[in-house]
Design a protein around this motif. Structure first.
Motif, mmCIF file in Angstrom:
data_model
loop_
_atom_site.group_PDB
_atom_site.id
_atom_site.type_symbol
_atom_site.label_atom_id
_atom_site.label_comp_id
_atom_site.label_asym_id
_atom_site.label_seq_id
_atom_site.Cartn_x
_atom_site.Cartn_y
_atom_site.Cartn_z
ATOM 1 N N ALA A 77 6.964 -0.410 -16.697
ATOM 2 C CA ALA A 77 7.585 0.404 -15.559
ATOM 3 C C ALA A 77 6.705 -0.208 -14.534
ATOM 4 O O ALA A 77 5.350 -0.352 -14.532
ATOM 5 C CB ALA A 77 7.475 1.875 -15.429
ATOM 6 N N SER A 78 7.199 -0.192 -13.029
ATOM 7 C CA SER A 78 6.720 -0.455 -12.030
ATOM 8 C C SER A 78 7.459 -0.229 -10.619
ATOM 9 O O SER A 78 8.436 -0.060 -10.811
ATOM 10 C CB SER A 78 5.901 -1.689 -11.949
ATOM 11 N N TYR A 79 6.763 -0.114 -9.637
ATOM 12 C CA TYR A 79 7.315 -0.098 -8.234
ATOM 13 C C TYR A 79 6.834 -1.287 -7.535
ATOM 14 O O TYR A 79 5.801 -1.896 -7.815
ATOM 15 C CB TYR A 79 7.302 1.171 -7.490
ATOM 16 N N HIS A 80 7.408 -1.580 -6.495
ATOM 17 C CA HIS A 80 6.966 -2.679 -5.577
ATOM 18 C C HIS A 80 5.928 -1.729 -4.729
ATOM 19 O O HIS A 80 4.830 -2.882 -4.144
ATOM 20 C CB HIS A 80 8.179 -3.398 -4.862
ATOM 21 N N ALA A 81 6.066 -0.550 -4.158
ATOM 22 C CA ALA A 81 5.315 -0.006 -3.473
ATOM 23 C C ALA A 81 5.424 1.558 -3.475
ATOM 24 O O ALA A 81 6.441 2.092 -3.936
ATOM 25 C CB ALA A 81 5.565 -0.313 -2.073
ATOM 26 N N ILE A 82 4.389 2.194 -3.185
ATOM 27 C CA ILE A 82 4.223 3.696 -3.128
ATOM 28 C C ILE A 82 3.628 4.486 -1.886
ATOM 29 O O ILE A 82 2.865 3.477 -1.335
ATOM 30 C CB ILE A 82 3.199 4.090 -4.261
#
Length: 290
Positions: free
Chosen positions: A150-155
């Motif tokens: 899992a991951s996001y591009h930004a937080i």
């Protein structure tokens, strides 16, 4: 004049011309090298996603104007949005945190069946469910199990800091079983025959850090919401993109597992108002035939 003297002079003259020719070739090569080096920035393609670095309004507008003038870009040069003075004045704190390679991948140009992909970009808004640092730690941990990746591009943290994670040209694993319902109908992509299709291949995933009263309980229906700084930084980040408002959505809206309800207590009207403050429709785009 003796033949030997004449031949010597011819050879000397030939050597002089040869030396001049070599010098001219070296000069042209250096000139070509210089031109190539200086032209490289103009050749960089403009990404529709928010960029993983701070960008000034002047840089964005100059890049858009240069590409608009280029006859080689045609439809690709018709940028819909440009950032505003308010965007230039807002300066959120930003950090970069590297994500383990097991938790993101390349964007595919074909699906698992070899069908070419041409989905337009979307932006999916999430929340972390726990602290931002906890999410970053998870993304930096190797995961061999594909169901755990899992991951996001930004937080966007509670204080409005922007943490850049996965570069936008890569596919973050922000949504599992997911479909985007847009003006063109249902959109999803199967890139792995062993996993449900998802929107990841054409999505940019950005997450808001969950407030303290929303953590540790997966059955909450609401919480205290997000800070002013978070809304401003989210709008500022997305203002750097060319993704239209009707392709900005939430994890809850695209999820097909029935398990995702984030972002809880998100004020979409407030966000859209701020987004309109940080970017506007480019008058040049409006004047071009659609």
């Amino acid at each position: 004049m003796r033949f030997r003297d004449w031949a010597t002079r011819v050879i000397l003259i030939s050597l002089v011309f040869l030396a001049l020719s070599v010098a001219l070739l070296i000069g042209e090569a250096n000139k070509l090298k210089t031109n190539t080096t200086t032209s490289e920035p103009a050749a960089i393609a403009w990404s529709p996603y928010p960029q993983a670095k701070l960008q000034s309004d002047q840089i964005i507008q100059e890049k858009s104007q240069n590409l608009l003038k280029s006859p080689k870009n045609n439809g690709q040069s018709r940028f819909r949005y440009h950032t505003t003075e308010a965007f230039s004045k807002y300066k959120p704190r930003y950090l970069v945190a590297a994500v383990h390679p097991s938790n993101y991948g390349e964007r595919y140009i074909q699906d698992a069946n070899g069908v070419p992909l041409n989905n337009q970009p979307i932006i999916v808004i999430h929340e972390t469910s726990n602290s931002a640092s906890s999410a970053v730690n998870f993304f930096q941990t190797p995961h061999e199990d594909e169901n755990m990746q899992a991951s996001y591009h930004a937080i966007i943290t509670l204080d409005g800091s922007v943490i850049y994670l996965v570069p936008p040209q890569y596919r973050a694993f922000g949504a599992g079983n997911s479909v985007f319902e847009g003006l063109d109908g249902a959109e999803t992509v199967e890139t792995n025959a062993n996993l449900p299709p998802s929107v990841n291949n054409f999505a940019y995933h950005v997450s808001l850090e969950t407030p303290p009263d929303g953590r540790g309980n997966n059955f909450l229906k609401s919480h205290s919401g997000y800070t002013e700084a978070q809304y401003h930084s989210l709008a500022w980040l997305i203002a750097q993109s060319q993704v239209p408002g009707d392709r900005i959505t939430t994890h809850k809206a695209v999820d097909r597992s029935g398990e995702r309800v984030d972002p809880l207590s998100f004020d979409f009207d407030k966000f859209r108002g701020l987004l309109d403050t940080y970017r506007q429709v480019n008058p040049v785009y409006s004047a071009l035939p659609q």
